[in-house]
Design a protein around this motif. Sequence first.
Motif, PDB file in Angstrom:
ATOM      1  N   ASN A   4       0.779  -1.223   0.000  1.00  0.00           N
ATOM      2  CA  ASN A   4       0.000   0.000   0.000  1.00  0.00           C
ATOM      3  C   ASN A   4       0.809   1.270   0.000  1.00  0.00           C
ATOM      4  N   PRO A   5       1.848   1.339   0.840  1.00  0.00           N
ATOM      5  CA  PRO A   5       2.664   2.549   0.790  1.00  0.00           C
ATOM      6  C   PRO A   5       3.241   2.764  -0.598  1.00  0.00           C
ATOM      7  N   VAL A   6       3.431   1.689  -1.331  1.00  0.00           N
ATOM      8  CA  VAL A   6       3.980   1.816  -2.676  1.00  0.00           C
ATOM      9  C   VAL A   6       2.943   2.452  -3.577  1.00  0.00           C
ATOM     10  N   ILE A   7       1.715   1.928  -3.513  1.00  0.00           N
ATOM     11  CA  ILE A   7       0.656   2.499  -4.341  1.00  0.00           C
ATOM     12  C   ILE A   7       0.471   3.972  -3.950  1.00  0.00           C
ATOM     13  N   SER A   8       0.549   4.244  -2.640  1.00  0.00           N
ATOM     14  CA  SER A   8       0.314   5.631  -2.216  1.00  0.00           C
ATOM     15  C   SER A   8       1.437   6.558  -2.673  1.00  0.00           C
ATOM     16  N   LYS A   9       2.609   5.990  -2.982  1.00  0.00           N
ATOM     17  CA  LYS A   9       3.708   6.821  -3.511  1.00  0.00           C
ATOM     18  C   LYS A   9       3.310   7.442  -4.841  1.00  0.00           C
ATOM     19  N   LEU A  10       2.333   6.823  -5.516  1.00  0.00           N
ATOM     20  CA  LEU A  10       1.932   7.335  -6.819  1.00  0.00           C
ATOM     21  C   LEU A  10       0.827   8.381  -6.705  1.00  0.00           C
ATOM     22  N   ALA A  11       0.340   8.606  -5.460  1.00  0.00           N
ATOM     23  CA  ALA A  11      -0.726   9.602  -5.285  1.00  0.00           C
ATOM     24  C   ALA A  11      -0.211  10.953  -5.764  1.00  0.00           C
ATOM     25  N   GLY A  12      -1.038  11.667  -6.478  1.00  0.00           N
ATOM     26  CA  GLY A  12      -0.637  12.993  -6.948  1.00  0.00           C
ATOM     27  C   GLY A  12       0.137  12.946  -8.250  1.00  0.00           C
ATOM     28  N   LYS A  13       0.486  11.757  -8.717  1.00  0.00           N
ATOM     29  CA  LYS A  13       1.190  11.660 -10.003  1.00  0.00           C
ATOM     30  C   LYS A  13       0.174  11.316 -11.084  1.00  0.00           C
ATOM     31  N   LEU A  14       0.466  11.736 -12.296  1.00  0.00           N
ATOM     32  CA  LEU A  14      -0.408  11.365 -13.408  1.00  0.00           C
ATOM     33  C   LEU A  14       0.023   9.988 -13.906  1.00  0.00           C
ATOM     34  N   VAL A  15      -0.720   8.994 -13.461  1.00  0.00           N
ATOM     35  CA  VAL A  15      -0.408   7.619 -13.837  1.00  0.00           C
ATOM     36  C   VAL A  15      -1.372   7.230 -14.959  1.00  0.00           C
ATOM     37  N   VAL A  16      -0.824   6.647 -16.011  1.00  0.00           N
ATOM     38  CA  VAL A  16      -1.658   6.299 -17.158  1.00  0.00           C
ATOM     39  C   VAL A  16      -1.541   4.801 -17.435  1.00  0.00           C
ATOM     40  N   ASN A  30      -8.691  -1.772  -8.000  1.00  0.00           N
ATOM     41  CA  ASN A  30      -8.906  -2.465  -6.721  1.00  0.00           C
ATOM     42  C   ASN A  30      -7.712  -2.324  -5.791  1.00  0.00           C
ATOM     43  N   ALA A  31      -6.542  -2.139  -6.377  1.00  0.00           N
ATOM     44  CA  ALA A  31      -5.339  -1.982  -5.542  1.00  0.00           C
ATOM     45  C   ALA A  31      -5.241  -0.556  -4.996  1.00  0.00           C
ATOM     46  N   GLY A  32      -6.197   0.290  -5.345  1.00  0.00           N
ATOM     47  CA  GLY A  32      -6.205   1.651  -4.797  1.00  0.00           C
ATOM     48  C   GLY A  32      -5.435   2.644  -5.649  1.00  0.00           C
ATOM     49  N   PRO A 201       0.164  -8.774 -13.322  1.00  0.00           N
ATOM     50  CA  PRO A 201       0.803  -9.337 -12.127  1.00  0.00           C
ATOM     51  C   PRO A 201       0.990  -8.269 -11.055  1.00  0.00           C
ATOM     52  N   LEU A 202      -0.056  -8.057 -10.305  1.00  0.00           N
ATOM     53  CA  LEU A 202      -0.092  -6.932  -9.359  1.00  0.00           C
ATOM     54  C   LEU A 202       1.042  -6.997  -8.332  1.00  0.00           C
ATOM     55  N   ASN A 203       1.272  -8.207  -7.813  1.00  0.00           N
ATOM     56  CA  ASN A 203       2.277  -8.333  -6.761  1.00  0.00           C
ATOM     57  C   ASN A 203       3.663  -7.964  -7.286  1.00  0.00           C
ATOM     58  N   HIS A 204       4.024  -8.481  -8.445  1.00  0.00           N
ATOM     59  CA  HIS A 204       5.339  -8.186  -9.028  1.00  0.00           C
ATOM     60  C   HIS A 204       5.440  -6.681  -9.344  1.00  0.00           C
ATOM     61  N   PHE A 205       4.339  -6.126  -9.832  1.00  0.00           N
ATOM     62  CA  PHE A 205       4.293  -4.693 -10.137  1.00  0.00           C
ATOM     63  C   PHE A 205       4.584  -3.865  -8.878  1.00  0.00           C
ATOM     64  N   CYS A 206       3.936  -4.249  -7.771  1.00  0.00           N
ATOM     65  CA  CYS A 206       4.143  -3.487  -6.527  1.00  0.00           C
ATOM     66  C   CYS A 206       5.580  -3.629  -6.037  1.00  0.00           C
ATOM     67  N   LYS A 207       6.136  -4.826  -6.239  1.00  0.00           N
ATOM     68  CA  LYS A 207       7.529  -4.999  -5.825  1.00  0.00           C
ATOM     69  C   LYS A 207       8.434  -4.088  -6.649  1.00  0.00           C
ATOM     70  N   GLN A 208       8.133  -3.966  -7.920  1.00  0.00           N
ATOM     71  CA  GLN A 208       8.948  -3.080  -8.753  1.00  0.00           C
ATOM     72  C   GLN A 208       8.803  -1.638  -8.287  1.00  0.00           C
ATOM     73  N   LEU A 209       7.565  -1.236  -7.973  1.00  0.00           N
ATOM     74  CA  LEU A 209       7.368   0.135  -7.497  1.00  0.00           C
ATOM     75  C   LEU A 209       8.114   0.349  -6.190  1.00  0.00           C
ATOM     76  N   ASP A 210       8.056  -0.690  -5.359  1.00  0.00           N
ATOM     77  CA  ASP A 210       8.749  -0.610  -4.075  1.00  0.00           C
ATOM     78  C   ASP A 210      10.233  -0.358  -4.306  1.00  0.00           C
ATOM     79  N   LEU A 211      10.777  -1.087  -5.291  1.00  0.00           N
ATOM     80  CA  LEU A 211      12.196  -0.924  -5.587  1.00  0.00           C
ATOM     81  C   LEU A 211      12.477   0.480  -6.113  1.00  0.00           C
ATOM     82  N   TYR A 213      10.515   3.337  -5.745  1.00  0.00           N
ATOM     83  CA  TYR A 213      10.171   4.479  -4.901  1.00  0.00           C
ATOM     84  C   TYR A 213      10.658   4.366  -3.472  1.00  0.00           C
ATOM     85  N   ASN A 214      10.747   3.153  -2.960  1.00  0.00           N
ATOM     86  CA  ASN A 214      11.121   3.046  -1.552  1.00  0.00           C
ATOM     87  C   ASN A 214      12.598   2.801  -1.356  1.00  0.00           C
TER      88      ASN A 214
END
Length: 687
Positions: A4-16, A30-32, A201-211, A213-214
């Motif tokens: 979730n913190p990863v998805i929230s890192k994208l808040a305020g960004k224009l994601v397409v 659904n992932a927020g 692949p939502l889980n792999h996607f979030c792991k990539q975002l984690d890498l 942004y976090n």
Amino acid sequence: MVLNPVISKLAGKLVVLASASPRRLEILSNAGLRFEVVPSWFKETLDKGLFKAPHEYAVETAKQKALEVARRMPFKHLKTPDIVIGADTIVTVDGMILEKPVDKEDAYRMLSSLSGKEHSVFTGVAIVVCHEKENEEVDYQLIEFYEETKVKFADLSDNMLWEYINSGEPMDKAGGYGIQALGGMLVEYVHGDFLNVVGFPLNHFCKQLDLIYNRCTSSADQEIVSVRLSHNGSHATSILTQPPPGLPAQSSPSPSSKAKPNPSSSPTPANYTHHTQNSSSANPVHKVKRKSSEGEVDESSWMLVNSLSKHTDDREAEFIYNTTLPLVTSSGQVIELSVTEHEDSEPKKDDLQRIIDLMDGFKASKALFTASKMCVFDLLQSRPGLDAAQVAQEIKASVKGTACLLEACVSLGLLTSKQRACQKSVYENTDLSSHFLLSDAPFSLRGYIQHCNDTVWPLFSHLESAVREGANQREKAFGKTSKDMFQDTFYNSQEAKLRFMNAMHSIAKVTGRAVATAFDLSSFKTACDLGGCTGAMAYEFTKAHPGLSVTVFDLPAVVEMSEHFLPLHTDNRVSFVAGDFFKDELPKADLYILARILHDWPDEKVGILLSKIANACTAGCGLLLSEIFLDEDRRGPSRGLLQALSMSEGKQRSATEYGLLLKSHGFITAHVRHTDNLLDAMLCIKV
Ligand SMILES: Cc1cn([C@H]2C[C@H](O)[C@@H](COP(=O)(O)OP(=O)(O)OP(=O)(O)O)O2)c(=O)[nH]c1=O
């Protein structure tokens, strides 16, 4: 929780999302994630024969889809996205790549080639990060990966195939089937990420975002490698085929160089030079070190983390990578470049704050529990604007202690304070407290808070012993031995029972709606909520599904108290049956609900319960399971992992683990939903 913190890192960004796929849209929303959908115009016509492996084709197609949108938007939409996500799903069997069927005959050919066999579903994903520069140029940084899931089909008769094809479902789906709907009935097993089959692949996607942004932070940590292409044929989509300095060079050509067989477009050590510069000279000396969590890495398959220039005639492309940014091999393996610092450096402010928050977490919890127990929020709701002395008098406590508690609650966002002319502070509830902390609020968590204070807190105060012994500490915490947590701890007195039921009632009311509305249940007419306690969840199901009646099945000691929790308005679609779900016959139903049940029991008991449900079900019956689903790598969410520390006899599991458990009892997983709520949900169908 990692995701979730990863998805929230994208808040305020224009994601397409560069995709017209309704499934991808659903998975990501659904992932927020908040995003715009701009379907890609890229035609999926790459020559498959040019790719070494099927996943390379999927990744390249995903990349071209995303880049097409990233390049189009500044001109056609007059805005530059921050991130563009592209994806492509393919099915592979016997060396063939199957995409969407062009007509019914094609669907028949595809599905009959899958009948009785295991096949692979690959989704290639490309994340294009756009960096707008001052001169209106845009730099594109590209992260690509793929995920493979193995799926086995049952033997399918021609009749079945045609019936399925005539349903119309296969036509817009890779391989000609939709595992999330009717196609789920064709499937014997799924190994790997279910959502990957559905298209993302939502889980792999979030792991990539984690890498991204976090783990890569300020630009001061970044090292910039400028790569000057010294040949004539450079183009915007060059893949970084050369590992970073200090790492061995690549020997095999990149997928993109195969897709566009231009000899000069595939950089080799001979046709480019690079120099390294630190973005901050004040930075301590960094040494780049290679780290792999999975042993040997295929160093011939470096790809990704490249920055692309919009201007294809530019001869200079800048490749930026961070010393903590991961590199991903073409097999999806992540290799991190870690930074070794040679000087003692100040801890980062955020890190220090995180540690302090963790250290103080228990104080905040206990302040909340105490204010709730002493009815501070109920009091300030009926009489807002009291000062500390007045509150102290009402709750029969010291003025000094009350003042400290009220001030602490203000600092935690649970109360507001205003200063009166006489310098005295007066207090009121915040919206947060009014929503969740009042005894009679519709979403009151007061019962659960009391359970945390009276039952969970004493257990956690013996955590060290629990960890040493690997056993629950109920005896130490409550002064008596217990064999059955429910009979001996929660239901051993009328008062304890009511307290526990209150806790379950409040958590079910807060989580119930999200679970009840997670899936389309219109095909089910009768449901049985096993261990449904006060019926709070059952009422949410009847509210959400007008054609559904729900029987709550729970222990006699619980059912006899259920009338205390009846909602004001009910249309008699919720009924109660008393019994023990391990011993007694289960009420007949089309759909069985297990919400927050399985995590409490060891495998053996879970096996008994699932066998009983399976025996009660005919083919097509549903089982809706709701729990906290652990991430597949068990790195989160911390809510589930911290709960496991209470060392109950049960255990926390991931969605795949639950899926496999249910599969062994004849259920296939039709949908998995990570709700935005405290509980996730999974709908399984009996085959
Ligand atoms: C195997 C399988 C695929 N699919 C879907 C996911 C994808 O939407 C589709 C594969 O086609 P894709 O070309 O990957 O995606 P798309 O054409 O739907 O959307 P876009 O190109 O705009 O991104 O098949 C299912 O929904 N369920 C399944 O079980």
